[in-house]
Design an enzyme around this catalytic site. Structure first.
Site, short mmCIF file in Angstrom:
data_model
loop_
_atom_site.label_atom_id
_atom_site.label_comp_id
_atom_site.label_asym_id
_atom_site.label_seq_id
_atom_site.Cartn_x
_atom_site.Cartn_y
_atom_site.Cartn_z
N ARG A 82 -28.00 69.41 69.45
CA ARG A 82 -26.57 69.38 69.09
C ARG A 82 -26.41 69.31 67.58
O ARG A 82 -25.50 69.92 67.01
CB ARG A 82 -25.87 68.20 69.79
CG ARG A 82 -24.36 68.26 69.64
CD ARG A 82 -23.68 67.25 70.53
NE ARG A 82 -23.96 65.89 70.14
CZ ARG A 82 -23.60 64.80 70.84
NH1 ARG A 82 -22.94 64.95 71.98
NH2 ARG A 82 -23.88 63.59 70.41
N LYS A 185 -20.33 67.76 65.84
CA LYS A 185 -20.16 66.37 65.40
C LYS A 185 -20.13 66.32 63.87
O LYS A 185 -21.11 65.93 63.23
CB LYS A 185 -21.30 65.53 65.98
CG LYS A 185 -20.96 64.08 66.16
CD LYS A 185 -21.94 63.40 67.10
CE LYS A 185 -21.79 61.92 67.15
NZ LYS A 185 -20.52 61.42 67.64
N GLU A 221 -10.16 65.11 75.09
CA GLU A 221 -11.04 63.94 75.19
C GLU A 221 -10.38 62.76 74.50
O GLU A 221 -9.26 62.87 73.99
CB GLU A 221 -12.42 64.23 74.60
CG GLU A 221 -12.43 64.55 73.12
CD GLU A 221 -13.85 64.78 72.57
OE1 GLU A 221 -14.81 64.22 73.11
OE2 GLU A 221 -13.96 65.52 71.58
N1 PLP Z 1 -16.72 62.83 72.00
C1 PLP Z 1 -16.73 62.41 70.74
C2 PLP Z 1 -15.63 62.82 69.87
C3 PLP Z 1 -17.77 61.59 70.28
O1 PLP Z 1 -17.80 61.14 69.03
C4 PLP Z 1 -18.81 61.24 71.17
C5 PLP Z 1 -19.94 60.43 70.71
O2 PLP Z 1 -20.97 60.92 70.37
C6 PLP Z 1 -18.75 61.71 72.48
C7 PLP Z 1 -17.69 62.50 72.87
C8 PLP Z 1 -19.82 61.36 73.46
O3 PLP Z 1 -20.98 62.11 73.24
P1 PLP Z 1 -22.39 61.53 73.64
O4 PLP Z 1 -22.32 61.18 75.07
O5 PLP Z 1 -23.35 62.63 73.38
O6 PLP Z 1 -22.63 60.34 72.78
C1 COI Z 2 -21.39 57.86 69.69
O1 COI Z 2 -21.00 57.55 70.80
O2 COI Z 2 -22.60 57.89 69.40
C2 COI Z 2 -20.48 58.21 68.63
O3 COI Z 2 -20.91 58.80 67.67
C3 COI Z 2 -19.09 57.82 68.71
C4 COI Z 2 -18.68 57.23 67.42
C5 COI Z 2 -17.25 57.47 67.20
C6 COI Z 2 -19.06 55.80 67.34
#
Ligand code: PLP
Ligand code: COI
Length: 342
Positions: A82, A185, A221
Protein backbone atom coordinates in the site's frame (compact mmCIF):
# COMPACT_ATOMS: atom_id res chain seq x y z
CA UNK A 1 16.05 -7.58 28.42
CA UNK A 2 14.16 -5.45 30.90
CA UNK A 3 10.86 -4.03 29.71
CA UNK A 4 10.35 -0.26 29.77
CA UNK A 5 8.62 1.01 32.86
CA UNK A 6 5.21 1.85 31.41
CA UNK A 7 1.65 1.37 32.59
CA UNK A 8 0.92 -1.13 29.78
CA UNK A 9 -2.74 -1.73 30.63
CA UNK A 10 -3.56 1.97 30.52
CA UNK A 11 -1.72 3.09 27.40
CA UNK A 12 -3.68 5.29 25.02
CA UNK A 13 -2.96 6.18 21.40
CA UNK A 14 -0.30 8.73 22.18
CA UNK A 15 3.28 9.11 21.08
CA UNK A 16 5.87 7.75 23.48
CA UNK A 17 9.49 8.14 22.44
CA UNK A 18 11.29 4.81 22.12
CA UNK A 19 15.02 4.06 21.87
CA UNK A 20 15.72 4.15 18.13
CA UNK A 21 14.27 4.76 14.72
CA UNK A 22 15.67 3.88 11.30
CA UNK A 23 16.40 6.19 8.38
CA UNK A 24 17.05 5.36 4.73
CA UNK A 25 17.94 7.98 2.12
CA UNK A 26 17.20 7.93 -1.60
CA UNK A 27 19.91 9.80 -3.51
CA UNK A 28 21.42 9.48 -6.99
CA UNK A 29 18.94 6.78 -7.94
CA UNK A 30 19.39 4.43 -5.00
CA UNK A 31 18.33 3.70 -1.46
CA UNK A 32 20.94 3.70 1.29
CA UNK A 33 21.28 1.08 4.00
CA UNK A 34 19.58 1.68 7.33
CA UNK A 35 20.93 4.27 9.71
CA UNK A 36 20.04 3.67 13.35
CA UNK A 37 19.14 6.96 15.02
CA UNK A 38 18.55 7.68 18.69
CA UNK A 39 17.15 11.20 18.41
CA UNK A 40 13.51 11.55 17.40
CA UNK A 41 14.22 14.79 15.51
CA UNK A 42 15.09 15.06 11.81
CA UNK A 43 16.83 17.81 9.90
CA UNK A 44 15.08 18.87 6.71
CA UNK A 45 15.55 21.58 4.07
CA UNK A 46 13.16 24.42 4.75
CA UNK A 47 12.14 24.08 1.08
CA UNK A 48 11.49 20.28 1.20
CA UNK A 49 8.58 19.18 -1.00
CA UNK A 50 7.10 17.22 1.93
CA UNK A 51 6.65 20.42 3.89
CA UNK A 52 5.22 22.68 1.20
CA UNK A 53 3.39 20.48 -1.23
CA UNK A 54 2.47 17.53 0.96
CA UNK A 55 4.75 15.09 -0.81
CA UNK A 56 4.66 12.53 1.99
CA UNK A 57 2.94 9.27 2.76
CA UNK A 58 2.90 6.94 5.73
CA UNK A 59 1.72 3.59 7.06
CA UNK A 60 0.44 2.15 10.30
CA UNK A 61 0.87 -1.46 11.44
CA UNK A 62 1.25 -3.33 14.69
CA UNK A 63 3.55 -5.83 16.36
CA UNK A 64 2.21 -8.12 19.09
CA UNK A 65 3.74 -10.30 21.73
CA UNK A 66 2.02 -13.63 21.25
CA UNK A 67 0.98 -16.10 23.88
CA UNK A 68 4.14 -18.16 23.31
CA UNK A 69 6.35 -15.09 23.84
CA UNK A 70 7.31 -14.66 20.17
CA UNK A 71 6.79 -11.34 18.43
CA UNK A 72 4.86 -11.01 15.21
CA UNK A 73 3.79 -8.22 12.92
CA UNK A 74 0.35 -8.36 11.34
CA UNK A 75 0.39 -8.43 7.51
CA UNK A 76 3.36 -6.08 6.93
CA UNK A 77 3.56 -7.19 3.28
CA UNK A 78 0.18 -5.52 2.72
CA UNK A 79 1.37 -2.26 4.27
CA UNK A 80 4.53 -2.36 2.16
CA UNK A 81 2.45 -2.71 -1.01
CA UNK A 82 0.00 0.00 0.00
CA UNK A 83 2.86 2.38 0.73
CA UNK A 84 4.25 1.74 -2.76
CA UNK A 85 0.83 2.67 -4.20
CA UNK A 86 0.70 5.81 -2.06
CA UNK A 87 4.19 6.84 -3.16
CA UNK A 88 3.44 6.28 -6.84
CA UNK A 89 0.22 8.27 -6.68
CA UNK A 90 2.00 11.42 -5.57
CA UNK A 91 5.10 10.79 -7.70
CA UNK A 92 7.45 9.78 -4.89
CA UNK A 93 10.18 7.17 -5.04
CA UNK A 94 8.58 3.99 -3.65
CA UNK A 95 10.37 2.20 -0.83
CA UNK A 96 10.91 -1.44 -1.93
CA UNK A 97 8.81 -4.13 -0.24
CA UNK A 98 11.75 -6.27 0.82
CA UNK A 99 13.53 -3.36 2.45
CA UNK A 100 10.26 -2.37 4.14
CA UNK A 101 9.97 -5.85 5.68
CA UNK A 102 13.58 -5.74 6.88
CA UNK A 103 13.05 -2.26 8.30
CA UNK A 104 9.95 -3.12 10.34
CA UNK A 105 11.64 -6.21 11.79
CA UNK A 106 14.76 -4.26 12.67
CA UNK A 107 12.96 -1.34 14.31
CA UNK A 108 10.90 -3.73 16.45
CA UNK A 109 14.04 -5.65 17.46
CA UNK A 110 15.87 -2.46 18.39
CA UNK A 111 12.99 -1.32 20.60
CA UNK A 112 12.09 -4.69 22.09
CA UNK A 113 11.78 -3.29 25.61
CA UNK A 114 8.79 -1.23 24.41
CA UNK A 115 6.80 -4.22 23.12
CA UNK A 116 3.72 -4.45 25.39
CA UNK A 117 3.37 -7.75 27.23
CA UNK A 118 0.94 -10.40 26.02
CA UNK A 119 -2.41 -9.91 27.72
CA UNK A 120 -1.96 -6.18 28.39
CA UNK A 121 -4.32 -5.21 25.55
CA UNK A 122 -1.61 -2.94 24.13
CA UNK A 123 0.62 -3.38 21.08
CA UNK A 124 3.63 -1.82 19.42
CA UNK A 125 2.47 0.56 16.69
CA UNK A 126 4.87 0.86 13.76
CA UNK A 127 4.82 4.07 11.75
CA UNK A 128 6.75 4.13 8.44
CA UNK A 129 6.99 7.56 6.82
CA UNK A 130 8.25 8.65 3.39
CA UNK A 131 9.18 12.28 2.76
CA UNK A 132 10.22 14.28 -0.30
CA UNK A 133 13.33 16.07 0.93
CA UNK A 134 14.68 18.08 -2.02
CA UNK A 135 14.58 21.80 -1.54
CA UNK A 136 12.56 22.87 -4.57
CA UNK A 137 10.33 25.90 -4.50
CA UNK A 138 8.47 25.08 -7.73
CA UNK A 139 5.66 22.54 -7.57
CA UNK A 140 7.57 19.47 -8.74
CA UNK A 141 8.34 16.02 -7.37
CA UNK A 142 11.42 15.75 -5.20
CA UNK A 143 14.44 13.80 -6.46
CA UNK A 144 15.61 12.91 -2.96
CA UNK A 145 13.63 11.05 -0.31
CA UNK A 146 13.84 10.01 3.32
CA UNK A 147 12.14 6.85 4.48
CA UNK A 148 11.99 6.49 8.23
CA UNK A 149 10.26 4.11 10.56
CA UNK A 150 9.61 4.50 14.27
CA UNK A 151 7.57 2.63 16.83
CA UNK A 152 5.48 3.66 19.79
CA UNK A 153 3.57 1.46 22.25
CA UNK A 154 -0.18 2.06 22.06
CA UNK A 155 -3.46 1.16 23.67
CA UNK A 156 -6.91 1.70 22.11
CA UNK A 157 -7.44 4.53 19.59
CA UNK A 158 -10.86 5.43 20.93
CA UNK A 159 -11.16 6.05 24.67
CA UNK A 160 -12.49 3.00 26.48
CA UNK A 161 -11.24 0.35 24.02
CA UNK A 162 -14.16 -1.76 22.84
CA UNK A 163 -16.59 0.89 24.07
CA UNK A 164 -19.12 1.66 21.31
CA UNK A 165 -18.77 4.98 19.48
CA UNK A 166 -21.20 7.57 18.17
CA UNK A 167 -20.75 8.76 14.57
CA UNK A 168 -22.01 11.91 12.88
CA UNK A 169 -22.54 12.08 9.12
CA UNK A 170 -21.02 15.37 7.98
CA UNK A 171 -21.90 16.55 4.49
CA UNK A 172 -20.45 20.04 4.27
CA UNK A 173 -16.80 18.97 4.54
CA UNK A 174 -15.20 16.49 2.12
CA UNK A 175 -12.20 14.36 2.97
CA UNK A 176 -11.42 13.21 -0.56
CA UNK A 177 -12.67 13.55 -4.14
CA UNK A 178 -13.63 10.60 -6.39
CA UNK A 179 -10.45 10.91 -8.49
CA UNK A 180 -8.32 12.38 -5.71
CA UNK A 181 -6.04 10.75 -3.17
CA UNK A 182 -8.56 9.24 -0.73
CA UNK A 183 -7.46 5.71 -1.65
CA UNK A 184 -3.86 6.24 -0.54
CA UNK A 185 -2.34 7.11 2.81
CA UNK A 186 -1.03 10.62 2.26
CA UNK A 187 -0.93 13.31 4.92
CA UNK A 188 -3.09 15.73 2.94
CA UNK A 189 -6.16 13.52 3.41
CA UNK A 190 -5.82 13.81 7.15
CA UNK A 191 -5.30 17.57 7.07
CA UNK A 192 -8.47 17.82 4.95
CA UNK A 193 -10.35 15.77 7.54
CA UNK A 194 -9.29 17.60 10.69
CA UNK A 195 -12.16 20.09 10.59
CA UNK A 196 -14.78 17.37 10.14
CA UNK A 197 -13.40 15.31 13.05
CA UNK A 198 -13.25 18.41 15.22
CA UNK A 199 -16.81 19.33 14.31
CA UNK A 200 -18.04 15.84 15.21
CA UNK A 201 -16.15 15.85 18.51
CA UNK A 202 -17.27 19.38 19.41
CA UNK A 203 -20.86 18.22 18.97
CA UNK A 204 -20.31 15.27 21.32
CA UNK A 205 -19.68 12.48 18.79
CA UNK A 206 -16.56 10.30 18.62
CA UNK A 207 -15.94 10.65 14.89
CA UNK A 208 -17.24 11.72 11.50
CA UNK A 209 -18.77 9.36 8.94
CA UNK A 210 -18.13 10.66 5.41
CA UNK A 211 -20.39 10.22 2.42
CA UNK A 212 -19.05 10.10 -1.15
CA UNK A 213 -18.18 13.63 -2.20
CA UNK A 214 -19.95 13.53 -5.56
CA UNK A 215 -23.43 12.26 -4.73
CA UNK A 216 -23.59 12.61 -0.93
CA UNK A 217 -25.50 9.38 -1.06
CA UNK A 218 -23.11 6.50 -0.41
CA UNK A 219 -21.07 5.85 2.73
CA UNK A 220 -17.31 6.32 2.34
CA UNK A 221 -15.57 5.80 5.66
CA UNK A 222 -14.89 7.31 9.04
CA UNK A 223 -11.97 9.66 9.82
CA UNK A 224 -9.36 7.08 10.82
CA UNK A 225 -11.06 3.81 9.84
CA UNK A 226 -13.25 1.92 7.33
CA UNK A 227 -16.93 1.26 8.00
CA UNK A 228 -19.00 -1.94 7.91
CA UNK A 229 -22.60 -2.76 8.69
CA UNK A 230 -24.18 -6.09 9.62
CA UNK A 231 -27.59 -6.71 8.08
CA UNK A 232 -30.42 -8.42 9.92
CA UNK A 233 -29.81 -11.52 7.78
CA UNK A 234 -26.16 -11.52 8.90
CA UNK A 235 -24.37 -10.08 5.88
CA UNK A 236 -21.13 -8.13 6.32
CA UNK A 237 -21.59 -5.05 4.13
CA UNK A 238 -18.76 -2.60 3.51
CA UNK A 239 -18.42 0.32 1.08
CA UNK A 240 -16.69 0.09 -2.27
CA UNK A 241 -15.50 3.55 -3.24
CA UNK A 242 -12.60 5.14 -5.09
CA UNK A 243 -12.11 7.64 -2.29
CA UNK A 244 -11.54 5.42 0.75
CA UNK A 245 -8.39 3.80 2.04
CA UNK A 246 -8.31 0.05 1.32
CA UNK A 247 -8.06 -1.10 4.93
CA UNK A 248 -6.00 -4.19 5.69
CA UNK A 249 -8.10 -4.78 8.80
CA UNK A 250 -11.29 -4.66 6.73
CA UNK A 251 -9.80 -7.04 4.16
CA UNK A 252 -8.93 -9.46 7.00
CA UNK A 253 -12.38 -9.13 8.60
CA UNK A 254 -14.02 -9.98 5.29
CA UNK A 255 -12.11 -13.29 5.26
CA UNK A 256 -12.95 -13.94 8.92
CA UNK A 257 -16.62 -13.10 8.33
CA UNK A 258 -16.76 -15.59 5.44
CA UNK A 259 -15.10 -18.21 7.63
CA UNK A 260 -17.81 -17.51 10.21
CA UNK A 261 -20.38 -18.38 7.55
CA UNK A 262 -21.42 -14.82 6.74
CA UNK A 263 -21.99 -13.41 3.26
CA UNK A 264 -19.69 -10.49 2.48
CA UNK A 265 -20.74 -7.64 0.20
CA UNK A 266 -18.32 -4.92 -0.82
CA UNK A 267 -20.37 -2.46 -2.84
CA UNK A 268 -21.68 1.10 -2.77
CA UNK A 269 -23.64 1.38 0.48
CA UNK A 270 -26.53 3.85 0.40
CA UNK A 271 -26.55 5.92 3.58
CA UNK A 272 -30.22 5.01 4.05
CA UNK A 273 -29.10 1.43 4.73
CA UNK A 274 -27.79 2.46 8.15
CA UNK A 275 -31.41 2.38 9.32
CA UNK A 276 -31.66 -1.34 8.46
CA UNK A 277 -28.39 -2.65 9.91
CA UNK A 278 -28.48 -4.53 13.19
CA UNK A 279 -24.84 -3.70 14.03
CA UNK A 280 -22.12 -1.51 12.60
CA UNK A 281 -18.42 -1.03 13.20
CA UNK A 282 -15.35 0.99 12.29
CA UNK A 283 -12.19 -0.96 11.59
CA UNK A 284 -8.52 -0.21 11.18
CA UNK A 285 -5.11 -0.92 12.64
CA UNK A 286 -5.48 1.77 15.28
CA UNK A 287 -9.25 1.40 15.75
CA UNK A 288 -9.16 -2.46 15.55
CA UNK A 289 -12.97 -2.85 15.63
CA UNK A 290 -14.80 -0.01 17.25
CA UNK A 291 -18.44 -1.03 17.52
CA UNK A 292 -20.80 1.76 16.49
CA UNK A 293 -23.38 2.71 19.07
CA UNK A 294 -25.26 5.24 16.96
CA UNK A 295 -25.14 7.17 13.71
CA UNK A 296 -26.70 10.59 13.32
CA UNK A 297 -27.67 11.55 9.76
CA UNK A 298 -29.33 14.96 9.28
CA UNK A 299 -32.24 15.00 11.73
CA UNK A 300 -32.37 11.23 12.17
CA UNK A 301 -30.44 8.98 14.49
CA UNK A 302 -30.14 5.20 14.46
CA UNK A 303 -29.06 3.51 17.68
CA UNK A 304 -27.69 -0.03 17.43
CA UNK A 305 -26.74 -0.54 21.06
CA UNK A 306 -28.83 0.72 23.91
CA UNK A 307 -26.06 0.43 26.48
CA UNK A 308 -22.36 -0.14 25.96
CA UNK A 309 -22.85 -3.88 25.42
CA UNK A 310 -21.10 -4.83 22.16
CA UNK A 311 -23.22 -6.69 19.57
CA UNK A 312 -22.56 -10.41 19.03
CA UNK A 313 -21.22 -10.15 15.49
CA UNK A 314 -18.77 -7.34 16.27
CA UNK A 315 -17.69 -9.22 19.35
CA UNK A 316 -17.02 -12.43 17.44
CA UNK A 317 -15.17 -10.62 14.67
CA UNK A 318 -13.07 -8.76 17.23
CA UNK A 319 -12.21 -11.89 19.21
CA UNK A 320 -11.27 -13.76 16.07
CA UNK A 321 -9.03 -11.03 14.71
CA UNK A 322 -7.31 -10.44 18.06
CA UNK A 323 -7.00 -14.20 18.58
CA UNK A 324 -5.06 -14.55 15.33
CA UNK A 325 -2.90 -11.53 16.13
CA UNK A 326 -2.10 -12.86 19.61
CA UNK A 327 -1.52 -16.44 18.54
CA UNK A 328 -4.49 -17.97 20.35
CA UNK A 329 -6.39 -18.78 17.13
CA UNK A 330 -4.74 -20.61 14.25
CA UNK A 331 -3.22 -18.23 11.72
CA UNK A 332 -4.30 -20.28 8.75
CA UNK A 333 -3.69 -17.56 6.17
CA UNK A 334 -0.13 -16.73 7.30
CA UNK A 335 -0.96 -13.18 8.35
CA UNK A 336 1.50 -13.08 11.25
CA UNK A 337 5.11 -12.37 10.26
CA UNK A 338 7.40 -13.54 13.06
CA UNK A 339 10.17 -11.12 13.97
CA UNK A 340 13.50 -12.94 14.29
CA UNK A 341 14.66 -11.59 17.66
CA UNK A 342 18.36 -12.57 17.76
N1 PLP B 1 -9.16 4.52 6.64
C1 PLP B 1 -8.32 5.48 7.00
C2 PLP B 1 -8.59 6.85 6.54
C3 PLP B 1 -7.21 5.18 7.80
O1 PLP B 1 -6.36 6.12 8.19
C4 PLP B 1 -7.00 3.84 8.20
C5 PLP B 1 -5.82 3.48 8.99
O2 PLP B 1 -4.83 3.04 8.49
C6 PLP B 1 -7.91 2.87 7.79
C7 PLP B 1 -8.99 3.24 7.02
C8 PLP B 1 -7.74 1.44 8.19
O3 PLP B 1 -6.74 0.82 7.44
P1 PLP B 1 -5.92 -0.38 8.04
O4 PLP B 1 -6.89 -1.40 8.46
O5 PLP B 1 -5.05 -0.85 6.93
O6 PLP B 1 -5.14 0.16 9.19
C1 COI C 1 -3.98 3.40 11.52
O1 COI C 1 -5.00 2.83 11.87
O2 COI C 1 -2.88 2.82 11.47
C2 COI C 1 -3.98 4.78 11.11
O3 COI C 1 -3.04 5.20 10.48
C3 COI C 1 -5.08 5.65 11.50
C4 COI C 1 -4.52 6.91 12.02
C5 COI C 1 -5.47 8.00 11.76
C6 COI C 1 -4.15 6.79 13.45
Amino acid sequence: MERANLDWENLTFQYVKTDYHLEYYFKDGQWSDAKIVESDKIELSIAATALHYGQECFEGLKAFEQKDGTISIFRPDENAKRMINSAKKILMEPFPEEKFLEAVNEVVRLNRRFIPPYGSGASLYIRPLLLGTSGIVGVKPSHEYLFLVFVTPVGPYFKGGLKPIDLLVIEDIDRAAPFGTGDVKVGGNYAAGLRASKKAKDLGYNEVLYLDARHKKYIDESGPANFFGITKDNKYVTPKSSSILPSITNKSLQVIAKDMGMTVEQRPVDVEEIFDFKEAGCCGTAAVISPVKSITYRDRKVTYLEDDEVGDVCHNLYNHLRGIQLGTIEDKYGWNFKVPMD
